[in-house]
Design a protein around this motif. Structure first.
Motif, PDB file in Angstrom:
ATOM      1  N   VAL A 118      45.450  37.633  35.449  1.00 20.85           N
ATOM      2  CA  VAL A 118      46.527  36.851  34.857  1.00 20.85           C
ATOM      3  C   VAL A 118      47.469  37.807  34.148  1.00 20.85           C
ATOM      4  O   VAL A 118      47.024  38.710  33.432  1.00 20.85           O
ATOM      5  N   LEU A 119      48.756  37.616  34.357  1.00 20.66           N
ATOM      6  CA  LEU A 119      49.758  38.404  33.641  1.00 20.66           C
ATOM      7  C   LEU A 119      50.108  37.662  32.361  1.00 20.66           C
ATOM      8  O   LEU A 119      50.516  36.506  32.394  1.00 20.66           O
ATOM      9  N   LEU A 120      49.907  38.318  31.240  1.00 15.46           N
ATOM     10  CA  LEU A 120      50.270  37.751  29.938  1.00 15.46           C
ATOM     11  C   LEU A 120      51.522  38.471  29.461  1.00 15.46           C
ATOM     12  O   LEU A 120      51.488  39.664  29.171  1.00 15.46           O
ATOM     13  N   PHE A 121      52.631  37.759  29.442  1.00 21.11           N
ATOM     14  CA  PHE A 121      53.891  38.330  28.971  1.00 21.11           C
ATOM     15  C   PHE A 121      54.100  37.873  27.534  1.00 21.11           C
ATOM     16  O   PHE A 121      54.417  36.721  27.288  1.00 21.11           O
ATOM     17  N   GLY A 165      48.835  37.027  20.575  1.00 24.13           N
ATOM     18  CA  GLY A 165      48.576  37.745  21.830  1.00 24.13           C
ATOM     19  C   GLY A 165      47.108  38.093  21.977  1.00 24.13           C
ATOM     20  O   GLY A 165      46.514  37.909  23.056  1.00 24.13           O
ATOM     21  N   ASP A 166      46.511  38.590  20.890  1.00 25.40           N
ATOM     22  CA  ASP A 166      45.083  38.932  20.936  1.00 25.40           C
ATOM     23  C   ASP A 166      44.235  37.695  21.228  1.00 25.40           C
ATOM     24  O   ASP A 166      43.326  37.732  22.056  1.00 25.40           O
ATOM     25  N   ALA A 167      44.528  36.597  20.552  1.00 26.02           N
ATOM     26  CA  ALA A 167      43.763  35.359  20.750  1.00 26.02           C
ATOM     27  C   ALA A 167      43.952  34.816  22.168  1.00 26.02           C
ATOM     28  O   ALA A 167      42.990  34.356  22.793  1.00 26.02           O
ATOM     29  N   SER A 168      45.182  34.886  22.675  1.00 22.06           N
ATOM     30  CA  SER A 168      45.447  34.405  24.040  1.00 22.06           C
ATOM     31  C   SER A 168      44.661  35.216  25.061  1.00 22.06           C
ATOM     32  O   SER A 168      44.045  34.658  25.969  1.00 22.06           O
ATOM     33  N   ALA A 169      44.691  36.536  24.910  1.00 19.80           N
ATOM     34  CA  ALA A 169      43.953  37.393  25.840  1.00 19.80           C
ATOM     35  C   ALA A 169      42.452  37.121  25.754  1.00 19.80           C
ATOM     36  O   ALA A 169      41.757  37.067  26.780  1.00 19.80           O
ATOM     37  N   GLU A 170      41.947  36.925  24.551  1.00 17.41           N
ATOM     38  CA  GLU A 170      40.525  36.652  24.374  1.00 17.41           C
ATOM     39  C   GLU A 170      40.122  35.336  25.042  1.00 17.41           C
ATOM     40  O   GLU A 170      39.095  35.266  25.729  1.00 17.41           O
ATOM     41  N   VAL A 171      40.931  34.302  24.870  1.00 22.56           N
ATOM     42  CA  VAL A 171      40.633  33.009  25.497  1.00 22.56           C
ATOM     43  C   VAL A 171      40.645  33.146  27.017  1.00 22.56           C
ATOM     44  O   VAL A 171      39.755  32.627  27.708  1.00 22.56           O
ATOM     45  N   LEU A 172      41.627  33.852  27.542  1.00 19.77           N
ATOM     46  CA  LEU A 172      41.705  34.031  28.991  1.00 19.77           C
ATOM     47  C   LEU A 172      40.512  34.816  29.523  1.00 19.77           C
ATOM     48  O   LEU A 172      39.938  34.470  30.561  1.00 19.77           O
ATOM     49  N   GLU A 173      40.120  35.866  28.817  1.00 19.30           N
ATOM     50  CA  GLU A 173      38.966  36.650  29.256  1.00 19.30           C
ATOM     51  C   GLU A 173      37.686  35.832  29.197  1.00 19.30           C
ATOM     52  O   GLU A 173      36.836  35.929  30.083  1.00 19.30           O
ATOM     53  N   ARG A 174      37.544  35.014  28.172  1.00 17.27           N
ATOM     54  CA  ARG A 174      36.355  34.141  28.089  1.00 17.27           C
ATOM     55  C   ARG A 174      36.350  33.107  29.207  1.00 17.27           C
ATOM     56  O   ARG A 174      35.300  32.621  29.598  1.00 17.27           O
ATOM     57  N   THR A 187      48.906  42.980  30.848  1.00 18.38           N
ATOM     58  CA  THR A 187      50.185  42.829  30.146  1.00 18.38           C
ATOM     59  C   THR A 187      51.129  43.910  30.652  1.00 18.38           C
ATOM     60  O   THR A 187      50.688  44.970  31.107  1.00 18.38           O
ATOM     61  N   PRO A 188      52.438  43.679  30.562  1.00 13.25           N
ATOM     62  CA  PRO A 188      53.378  44.720  30.983  1.00 13.25           C
ATOM     63  C   PRO A 188      53.154  45.982  30.148  1.00 13.25           C
ATOM     64  O   PRO A 188      52.822  45.887  28.963  1.00 13.25           O
TER      65      PRO A 188
END
Length: 186
Positions: free
Chosen positions: A135-138, A151-160, A167-168
């Motif tokens: 997933v690309l998180l912009f 951003g950190d929380a979003s990435a953590e939720v996606l990884e879980r 990310t770019p």
């Protein structure tokens, strides 16, 4: 009516008419309060774009937007501003907001979130050639420089959720500030 005149071409765009649109912060309070549901922000943004098309951007906005469009310059400016923000902003009773030390005009009533000491930055996926979806998180400017915890929380939720987060490599602006000021070519 002013916007309608500008957009229809019936009203000349001069210094006074273009200045009338410079004071709207597009906060959407008028839209929320409007019983008719008038899309004020859309109208203001369209009028601003027409003003910019005819008169161009003021030099200060040209300089600022030129930097925003270049990730390296944006990062350097945000890093410098984060270190120097204490000189320009004073703490408020709300620990998450700041006010200008030397306010002027509409800015006198506004409160601003501080720039983050450390911007959001996330390396690529932790594993090579994973079978997991990617997933690309912009994050854009606000998450990168003001709210990196989002951003950190979003990435953590996606990884879980079982995906690799990419990310770019350089934080970049999504273009909303430019569009809101009428710079549709940005």
């Amino acid at each position: 009516q002013l916007a309608a005149g500008i957009l229809s071409g019936d009203l000349a765009i001069d210094r006074d008419t273009s200045a009338a649109f410079a004071t709207c912060t597009t906060c959407m309070a008028c839209e929320d309060a409007c019983p008719s549901g008038v899309p004020v922000v859309t109208i203001v943004n369209a009028a601003r774009a027409q003003v910019v098309e005819e008169r161009g951007l003021p030099w200060v906005k040209r300089v600022v937007f030129g930097g925003v469009k270049r990730p390296g310059i944006l990062r350097a400016a945000a890093d410098a501003a984060a270190r120097l923000q204490g000189a320009a902003f004073a703490h408020t009773s709300d620990r998450d907001l700041r006010r200008l030390r030397f306010p002027y005009g509409l800015a006198a009533r506004r409160a601003y979130p501080p720039l983050a000491a450390r911007p959001f930055a996330r390396p690529g996926p932790r594993r090579k050639a994973s079978a997991r979806p990617r997933v690309l998180l912009f994050p854009g400017c606000m998450v990168t420089y003001v709210y990196p915890g989002i951003g950190d929380a979003s990435a953590e939720v996606l990884e879980r959720a079982g995906v690799d987060v990419v990310t770019p490599p350089e934080a970049a602006c999504c273009g909303v500030p430019l569009e809101a000021h009428g710079d549709l070519q940005g």
